[in-house]
Design a protein around this motif. Structure first.
Motif, PDB file in Angstrom:
ATOM      1  N   GLY A  51     -41.443 -29.343  82.475  1.00 52.17           N
ATOM      2  CA  GLY A  51     -40.783 -28.485  81.502  1.00 52.17           C
ATOM      3  C   GLY A  51     -40.070 -27.326  82.165  1.00 52.17           C
ATOM      4  N   ALA A  52     -40.725 -26.725  83.168  1.00 52.46           N
ATOM      5  CA  ALA A  52     -40.120 -25.603  83.893  1.00 52.46           C
ATOM      6  C   ALA A  52     -38.858 -26.040  84.626  1.00 52.46           C
ATOM      7  N   TRP A  56     -35.240 -24.642  83.696  1.00 56.86           N
ATOM      8  CA  TRP A  56     -34.507 -23.938  84.754  1.00 56.86           C
ATOM      9  C   TRP A  56     -33.130 -24.549  84.942  1.00 56.86           C
ATOM     10  N   TRP A  57     -33.061 -25.889  84.926  1.00 50.36           N
ATOM     11  CA  TRP A  57     -31.767 -26.562  85.079  1.00 50.36           C
ATOM     12  C   TRP A  57     -30.835 -26.231  83.915  1.00 50.36           C
ATOM     13  N   HIS A  67     -30.530 -14.409  85.263  1.00 49.03           N
ATOM     14  CA  HIS A  67     -31.871 -14.579  85.799  1.00 49.03           C
ATOM     15  C   HIS A  67     -32.809 -14.934  84.654  1.00 49.03           C
ATOM     16  N   THR A  68     -33.873 -15.682  84.952  1.00 47.45           N
ATOM     17  CA  THR A  68     -34.847 -16.023  83.928  1.00 47.45           C
ATOM     18  C   THR A  68     -35.578 -14.769  83.468  1.00 47.45           C
ATOM     19  N   GLU A  69     -36.064 -14.826  82.238  1.00 47.02           N
ATOM     20  CA  GLU A  69     -36.807 -13.712  81.673  1.00 47.02           C
ATOM     21  C   GLU A  69     -38.286 -14.123  81.548  1.00 47.02           C
ATOM     22  N   GLY A  70     -38.966 -13.636  80.530  1.00 50.12           N
ATOM     23  CA  GLY A  70     -40.371 -13.978  80.354  1.00 50.12           C
ATOM     24  C   GLY A  70     -41.289 -12.961  81.001  1.00 50.12           C
ATOM     25  N   ASN A  71     -42.610 -13.171  80.830  1.00 49.46           N
ATOM     26  CA  ASN A  71     -43.597 -12.257  81.381  1.00 49.46           C
ATOM     27  C   ASN A  71     -44.927 -12.986  81.528  1.00 49.46           C
ATOM     28  N   TRP A  72     -45.827 -12.386  82.285  1.00 51.74           N
ATOM     29  CA  TRP A  72     -47.098 -13.050  82.588  1.00 51.74           C
ATOM     30  C   TRP A  72     -48.028 -13.195  81.385  1.00 51.74           C
ATOM     31  N   PRO A  73     -48.158 -12.194  80.491  1.00 51.21           N
ATOM     32  CA  PRO A  73     -49.021 -12.394  79.321  1.00 51.21           C
ATOM     33  C   PRO A  73     -48.557 -13.564  78.443  1.00 51.21           C
ATOM     34  N   ARG A 167     -44.947 -12.920  70.464  1.00 52.07           N
ATOM     35  CA  ARG A 167     -44.432 -12.171  71.600  1.00 52.07           C
ATOM     36  C   ARG A 167     -42.971 -12.541  71.882  1.00 52.07           C
ATOM     37  N   GLY A 168     -42.599 -13.781  71.566  1.00 48.41           N
ATOM     38  CA  GLY A 168     -41.254 -14.241  71.865  1.00 48.41           C
ATOM     39  C   GLY A 168     -40.193 -13.772  70.898  1.00 48.41           C
ATOM     40  N   LYS A 169     -40.608 -13.162  69.786  1.00 50.88           N
ATOM     41  CA  LYS A 169     -39.630 -12.726  68.781  1.00 50.88           C
ATOM     42  C   LYS A 169     -38.687 -11.651  69.309  1.00 50.88           C
ATOM     43  N   THR A 170     -39.129 -10.913  70.311  1.00 52.47           N
ATOM     44  CA  THR A 170     -38.302  -9.821  70.836  1.00 52.47           C
ATOM     45  C   THR A 170     -37.465 -10.239  72.041  1.00 52.47           C
ATOM     46  N   ALA A 171     -37.519 -11.514  72.415  1.00 47.55           N
ATOM     47  CA  ALA A 171     -36.779 -11.976  73.592  1.00 47.55           C
ATOM     48  C   ALA A 171     -35.280 -11.892  73.342  1.00 47.55           C
ATOM     49  N   ALA A 172     -34.551 -11.350  74.303  1.00 49.92           N
ATOM     50  CA  ALA A 172     -33.097 -11.247  74.169  1.00 49.92           C
ATOM     51  C   ALA A 172     -32.453 -12.623  74.205  1.00 49.92           C
ATOM     52  N   ASP A 173     -32.943 -13.501  75.064  1.00 50.84           N
ATOM     53  CA  ASP A 173     -32.456 -14.872  75.168  1.00 50.84           C
ATOM     54  C   ASP A 173     -33.677 -15.794  75.189  1.00 50.84           C
ATOM     55  N   PRO A 174     -33.982 -16.471  74.063  1.00 49.53           N
ATOM     56  CA  PRO A 174     -35.193 -17.299  73.988  1.00 49.53           C
ATOM     57  C   PRO A 174     -35.265 -18.384  75.061  1.00 49.53           C
ATOM     58  N   VAL A 175     -34.133 -18.982  75.406  1.00 46.88           N
ATOM     59  CA  VAL A 175     -34.138 -20.043  76.407  1.00 46.88           C
ATOM     60  C   VAL A 175     -34.511 -19.489  77.780  1.00 46.88           C
ATOM     61  N   LEU A 176     -33.902 -18.364  78.170  1.00 44.92           N
ATOM     62  CA  LEU A 176     -34.226 -17.751  79.456  1.00 44.92           C
ATOM     63  C   LEU A 176     -35.681 -17.275  79.483  1.00 44.92           C
ATOM     64  N   ALA A 177     -36.152 -16.739  78.354  1.00 41.94           N
ATOM     65  CA  ALA A 177     -37.545 -16.280  78.282  1.00 41.94           C
ATOM     66  C   ALA A 177     -38.504 -17.457  78.397  1.00 41.94           C
ATOM     67  N   THR A 178     -38.200 -18.544  77.703  1.00 43.00           N
ATOM     68  CA  THR A 178     -39.052 -19.728  77.767  1.00 43.00           C
ATOM     69  C   THR A 178     -39.063 -20.309  79.173  1.00 43.00           C
ATOM     70  N   THR A 179     -37.905 -20.318  79.821  1.00 37.69           N
ATOM     71  CA  THR A 179     -37.833 -20.805  81.209  1.00 37.69           C
ATOM     72  C   THR A 179     -38.734 -19.978  82.118  1.00 37.69           C
ATOM     73  N   GLY A 180     -38.628 -18.660  82.017  1.00 40.83           N
ATOM     74  CA  GLY A 180     -39.458 -17.794  82.838  1.00 40.83           C
ATOM     75  C   GLY A 180     -40.933 -17.958  82.552  1.00 40.83           C
TER      76      GLY A 180
END
Length: 283
Positions: A51-52, A56-57, A67-73, A167-180
């Motif tokens: 999936g990653a 990423w592709w 750049h990818t977004e996202g966070n550790w939590p 937590r994902g509702k505030t993501a600026a770009d859901p695809v980049l956040a999901t990738t990260g």
């Protein structure tokens, strides 16, 4: 065909494909653990890794400068969902697993809304009570009750996915956040596989199912869903997901020779009907 009709047709087609992808995750996971020798931890790791890579592709193809977004939590919540999902499907049927997952996700998000100060109408409280009653009815001891440990694992997976979604509702770009988040979830998955190295079992057919689950049903499925979300009202977006347990049940009957018990049918009617009542008054 007028452009607005073409747009509506596109949204309907992509939404349908996304729901089929979500139901496909249940079928692929259950099929792998039922018919192949792959273990749940390995399935989780391969699903997260594939999936990653796919996300990423897609992210790079969309805009190579981003750049990818996202966070550790969020990545940890994603991992808990994926691991609980896989281990629960060792014994749960596709339909029961999807129903428990969906009920936990929606209840978690509803509970968060109440904690944030949202208020329910009488009809919504009736629907919430009906859904909870259906869930308890499904889990009550009996010959047709699903295994308790596996049910708890799937409920935990649903709670984790609900937290991930909030937590994902505030993501600026859901695809980049999901990738990260997928990229960050890979080390958690590999650590789980290392801890369970003694019970590791590879099966190339199972590996293929895991890759399909991660790259197609998860990676491409999430991208399709996020692409149509802006065109859907909040109520529509939430309600359309009611189709996922139904699609998983149909797929389980046709592809896994599973049967639908009276208990599951009644519980499904109560849970999905109750959640539909709750969502009917939300915008």
């Amino acid at each position: 065909m007028p452009s607005n009709q073409m747009q509506l047709s596109r949204v309907m087609i992509v939404t349908t494909l996304a729901m089929l992808a979500f139901a496909g995750n249940s079928l692929l996971n259950r099929l792998a653990l039922l018919d192949t020798d792959i273990d749940a931890a390995t399935f989780t790791s391969i699903r997260m890794l594939s999936g990653a890579v796919m996300l990423w592709w897609i992210s790079t193809w969309k805009n190579s400068s981003q750049h990818t977004e996202g966070n550790w939590p969020s990545a940890l919540a994603l991992f808990i969902y994926a691991a609980g999902f896989s281990f629960a499907y060792i014994n749960l049927s596709a339909a029961t697993g999807a129903l428990l997952l969906f009920a936990a996700v929606q209840t978690t998000m509803l509970g968060y809304g109440l904690w944030q100060g949202e208020r329910l109408t009488t009809i919504q409280w009736l629907g919430f009570s009906l859904a909870i009653g259906g869930l308890f009815g499904l889990l009550l001891p009996g010959v047709s009750a699903p295994p308790l440990l596996d049910s708890v694992l799937m409920l935990a997976a649903g709670i984790a996915w609900g937290i991930y979604s909030i937590r994902g509702k505030t993501a600026a770009d859901p695809v980049l956040a999901t990738t990260g988040n997928f990229l960050r979830a890979v080390p958690f998955s590999l650590a789980l596989s290392f801890l369970m190295l003694g019970s590791m079992s590879l099966d190339w057919t199972g590996v293929g199912y895991a890759v399909l689950s991660g790259a197609i049903a998860s990676g491409i499925g999430y991208v399709m869903w996020y692409s149509v979300l802006p065109a859907l009202q909040a109520t529509t977006a939430a309600t359309v997901q009611l189709s996922v347990p139904v699609l998983a049940a149909i797929g389980g009957v046709f592809f896994l020779d599973e049967s639908i018990s009276i208990r599951l049918f009644l519980a499904s009617s109560a849970i999905l009907g109750g959640i539909a009542l709750v969502l009917s008054k939300k915008g």
